[in-house]
Design an enzyme around this catalytic site. Structure first.
Site, PDB file in Angstrom:
ATOM      1  N   GLU A   1      39.302  35.208  52.139  1.00 51.69           N
ATOM      2  CA  GLU A   1      38.009  34.953  51.494  1.00 51.69           C
ATOM      3  C   GLU A   1      38.152  34.348  50.104  1.00 51.69           C
ATOM      4  O   GLU A   1      37.162  33.921  49.502  1.00 51.69           O
ATOM      5  CB  GLU A   1      37.190  36.251  51.437  1.00 51.69           C
ATOM      6  CG  GLU A   1      37.602  37.251  50.377  1.00 51.69           C
ATOM      7  CD  GLU A   1      38.803  38.119  50.731  1.00 51.69           C
ATOM      8  OE1 GLU A   1      39.062  39.099  50.003  1.00 51.69           O
ATOM      9  OE2 GLU A   1      39.498  37.813  51.731  1.00 51.69           O
TER      10      GLU A   1
ATOM     11  N   ASP B   1      30.423  50.381  48.245  1.00 51.05           N
ATOM     12  CA  ASP B   1      29.026  50.016  47.977  1.00 51.05           C
ATOM     13  C   ASP B   1      28.077  50.894  48.781  1.00 51.05           C
ATOM     14  O   ASP B   1      27.020  51.321  48.293  1.00 51.05           O
ATOM     15  CB  ASP B   1      28.763  48.560  48.383  1.00 51.05           C
ATOM     16  CG  ASP B   1      29.439  47.538  47.499  1.00 51.05           C
ATOM     17  OD1 ASP B   1      28.732  46.724  46.890  1.00 51.05           O
ATOM     18  OD2 ASP B   1      30.684  47.534  47.433  1.00 51.05           O
TER      19      ASP B   1
ATOM     20  N   ARG C   1      43.085  46.521  54.477  1.00 53.27           N
ATOM     21  CA  ARG C   1      42.938  47.298  53.247  1.00 53.27           C
ATOM     22  C   ARG C   1      41.609  48.042  53.331  1.00 53.27           C
ATOM     23  O   ARG C   1      40.778  47.785  54.195  1.00 53.27           O
ATOM     24  CB  ARG C   1      42.964  46.399  52.009  1.00 53.27           C
ATOM     25  CG  ARG C   1      41.816  45.409  51.898  1.00 53.27           C
ATOM     26  CD  ARG C   1      41.923  44.611  50.605  1.00 53.27           C
ATOM     27  NE  ARG C   1      40.744  43.820  50.329  1.00 53.27           N
ATOM     28  CZ  ARG C   1      40.651  42.501  50.489  1.00 53.27           C
ATOM     29  NH1 ARG C   1      41.677  41.817  50.956  1.00 53.27           N
ATOM     30  NH2 ARG C   1      39.532  41.867  50.191  1.00 53.27           N
ATOM     31  N   SER C   2      41.421  48.992  52.435  1.00 53.07           N
ATOM     32  CA  SER C   2      40.211  49.806  52.446  1.00 53.07           C
ATOM     33  C   SER C   2      39.507  49.682  51.099  1.00 53.07           C
ATOM     34  O   SER C   2      39.650  48.672  50.406  1.00 53.07           O
ATOM     35  CB  SER C   2      40.573  51.257  52.772  1.00 53.07           C
ATOM     36  OG  SER C   2      39.416  52.032  52.973  1.00 53.07           O
TER      37      SER C   2
ATOM     38  N   ASP D   1      37.765  44.307  41.297  1.00 52.36           N
ATOM     39  CA  ASP D   1      38.441  43.009  41.399  1.00 52.36           C
ATOM     40  C   ASP D   1      37.635  41.975  40.604  1.00 52.36           C
ATOM     41  O   ASP D   1      36.592  41.560  41.065  1.00 52.36           O
ATOM     42  CB  ASP D   1      38.635  42.573  42.854  1.00 52.36           C
ATOM     43  CG  ASP D   1      37.398  42.823  43.726  1.00 52.36           C
ATOM     44  OD1 ASP D   1      36.508  43.616  43.350  1.00 52.36           O
ATOM     45  OD2 ASP D   1      37.338  42.230  44.809  1.00 52.36           O
TER      46      ASP D   1
ATOM     47  N   GLU E   1      23.866  42.536  40.395  1.00 51.74           N
ATOM     48  CA  GLU E   1      25.131  43.192  40.720  1.00 51.74           C
ATOM     49  C   GLU E   1      25.721  43.902  39.506  1.00 51.74           C
ATOM     50  O   GLU E   1      26.332  44.961  39.616  1.00 51.74           O
ATOM     51  CB  GLU E   1      26.087  42.114  41.226  1.00 51.74           C
ATOM     52  CG  GLU E   1      27.481  42.551  41.520  1.00 51.74           C
ATOM     53  CD  GLU E   1      28.404  41.362  41.713  1.00 51.74           C
ATOM     54  OE1 GLU E   1      29.378  41.515  42.452  1.00 51.74           O
ATOM     55  OE2 GLU E   1      28.146  40.297  41.125  1.00 51.74           O
TER      56      GLU E   1
END
Length: 532
Positions: free
Chosen positions: A245, A133, A178-179, A279, A476
């Site tokens: 999350e 982002d 994770r990235s 995702d 978004e």
């Protein structure tokens, strides 16, 4: 699992009022008192007693380098679009955050990762930084002449590399294994192009190398083709268990799986998809060699993605350029060699001559995945192809886009052509994918490609503009088969507003196409965009 909060992310973002061991001891005692059969009300009472509401880790902050009317306005001819740009620029003030020093002093009480400089968040439930982002957010900040804020955000990511050995998915500790698509090096290039601050590059070149090597060594796969070995990259994850999350959602979705091994594998696939930024999407479904099925068919780790490998090439090329500017010819040659190896691999494994495009590769079935995604054009965006072949490739790509029938949607370019119920699927359209498509076509310098890029940009600008005029929000995601409407609230959470990367992309498109863009024929009431 008792759904104390509608969104699983809410709880894991809350600060603990007391030390972790005190909280755990108290909870275990309560569980014993409750006969290990708590009710939702009892759990809610405990959470309220031992945790502080989300967002408590921030203090108020107003960017000191914000100006009301940046020079980008001079690139925009239409007065209504100019006024809209002023309104978008003002949104940075709402998205600015500064992490309290208490987080640095007492990190064990928070899930947020302490960052020394203020940040611009995406918005809504995303109240921390997110890796990919931030590339578009930073480009938007630079367009708005907010160089100090942009530099601070990049410096935050460099501090993450020093702490974790890579940039995490986002600014929470639960994201650290994770990235996301590796955009730190392109961020630094964007900053350098805007400021000529080469000293910043020199000061941080070692951390940029560490970030690049993380992707080179921790995400690589080897493909054997025509007697040669090619190294390419895939999305992965190094943690165990459900995503904190999305804890309840992951456990619920895994209920039909019978073994712990199957569940762990499923969780890893979901986290790898989260690393991709998509995702979730049918793009990651593999069912008998197709993209059909459902979330349980997610096999992200077994798909070689076009955009990731195009970005890995880009990282190597930029590092080579940086070192050449620093007169370090040895390092410049090393990274140039890696970049050329990546061009060879992307061409050999992902280019499909018959289809006329680059395609993701299915490692399970050893086949290219002939499904349309805007990311298929990524090599044109990062220039991950043989430049002496440009005209031929562009001709093939233009025919591919025409054959795929994706140019007739009124709202822009669709994410996929499959309606699966996931948010990174039809009919949703996302700002970064419009950006990749537009820049991919425009970068070629080919007349027809540049004209098409301009038309796609105009559709996206109109879609965002009409939605803003109706709702007074930047979203978004948006619908691609309608104009001026936010995307569907499918997936794991409702539609979010703000919105960092949407703002950044629109600002850049207005900077690039603002002199010709016109709202004169756009109808807010209907809403309708003109074709020209």
């Amino acid at each position: 699992m008792f759904e104390v909060f509608n969104d699983s992310k809410t709880f894991v973002d809350m600060k603990m009022k007391y030390l972790p061991n005190e909280t755990e001891v108290s909870f275990n005692k309560k569980m014993s008192d409750w006969n290990y059969k708590p009710t939702k009300d009892l759990l809610t009472e405990f959470v309220n007693e031992y945790f502080v509401k989300e967002d408590s880790e921030f203090e108020k902050w107003i960017p000191t380098d914000w100006i009301r009317e940046p020079k980008v306005l001079n690139s925009i001819k239409d007065e209504k679009l100019k006024n809209w740009t002023i309104e978008i620029n003002a949104i940075w003030l709402n998205l600015g955050r500064k992490i309290k020093d208490d987080v640095r002093l007492h990190p064990e009480s928070y899930s947020i990762i302490y960052l020394p400089n203020p940040i611009i968040i995406p918005g809504g439930r995303f109240r921390e930084v997110y890796y990919w982002d931030s590339f578009w957010i930073i480009r938007g900040l630079l367009i708005c002449e907010m160089h100090t804020t942009a530099k601070g955000m990049i410096s935050n990511y460099i501090s993450m590399v020093k702490t974790f050995g890579h940039v995490p998915n986002g600014g929470r500790i639960y994201y650290s294994k994770r990235s996301q698509p590796p955009m730190l090096i392109p961020m630094v290039k964007s900053y350098l192009d805007s400021t000529n601050d080469m000293q910043f590059v020199i000061d941080n070149i070692n951390e940029l190398e560490v970030e690049f090597k993380y992707w080179l060594t921790q995400h690589n796969v080897t493909i054997h083709k025509n007697g040669k070995h090619y190294t390419l990259a895939v999305y992965k994850d190094e943690s165990i268990g459900p995503r904190p999350e999305s804890y309840r959602e992951d456990i619920t979705n895994a209920q039909s799986l019978t073994t712990e091994s199957e569940r762990e594998s499923f969780y890893s696939e979901l986290k790898a998809a989260a690393e991709s930024g998509w995702d979730f999407s049918s793009r990651w479904y593999i069912l008998n060699g197709t993209n059909k099925g459902n979330l349980l068919n997610t096999k992200t780790r077994s798909i070689i993605p076009v955009e990731l490998n195009s970005i890995v090439y880009w990282n190597a090329k930029i590092l080579s350029d940086f070192y050449r500017e620093m007169n370090n010819t040895v390092k410049a040659s090393i990274y140039e060699k890696i970049s050329l190896q990546w061009i060879d691999a992307v061409t050999a494994v992902l280019w499909d001559e018959e289809v006329g495009s680059w395609l993701d590769f299915d490692l399970i079935n050893n086949v290219k995945r002939n499904f349309f995604y805007p990311t298929n054009l990524s090599p044109l965006w990062t220039e991950c192809y043989a430049k002496n072949n440009t005209n031929y490739l562009v001709t093939k790509i233009l025919q591919y886009l025409n054959n795929a029938k994706i140019l007739n949607y009124v709202g822009g370019i669709p994410t996929t052509l499959r309606e699966s119920g996931q948010q990174w699927d039809f009919p949703n359209a996302w700002a970064p994918l419009q950006y990749i498509t537009v820049m991919a076509l425009d970068n070629t310098g080919h007349r027809d490609a540049k004209i098409l890029a301009s038309k796609i940009a105009s559709k996206w600008i109109c879609n965002n503009y009409l939605a803003f005029k109706r709702e007074n929000e930047m979203f978004e995601k948006y619908l691609v088969n309608a104009t001026g409407k936010a995307g569907l609230s499918n997936g794991e959470y409702p539609i979010q507003t703000g919105f960092g990367w949407t703002n950044g992309v629109i600002l850049e498109l207005l900077q690039k196409y603002g002199f010709t863009a016109s709202s004169e024929k756009w109808n807010i009431t209907t809403p309708i965009c003109s074709d020209d």
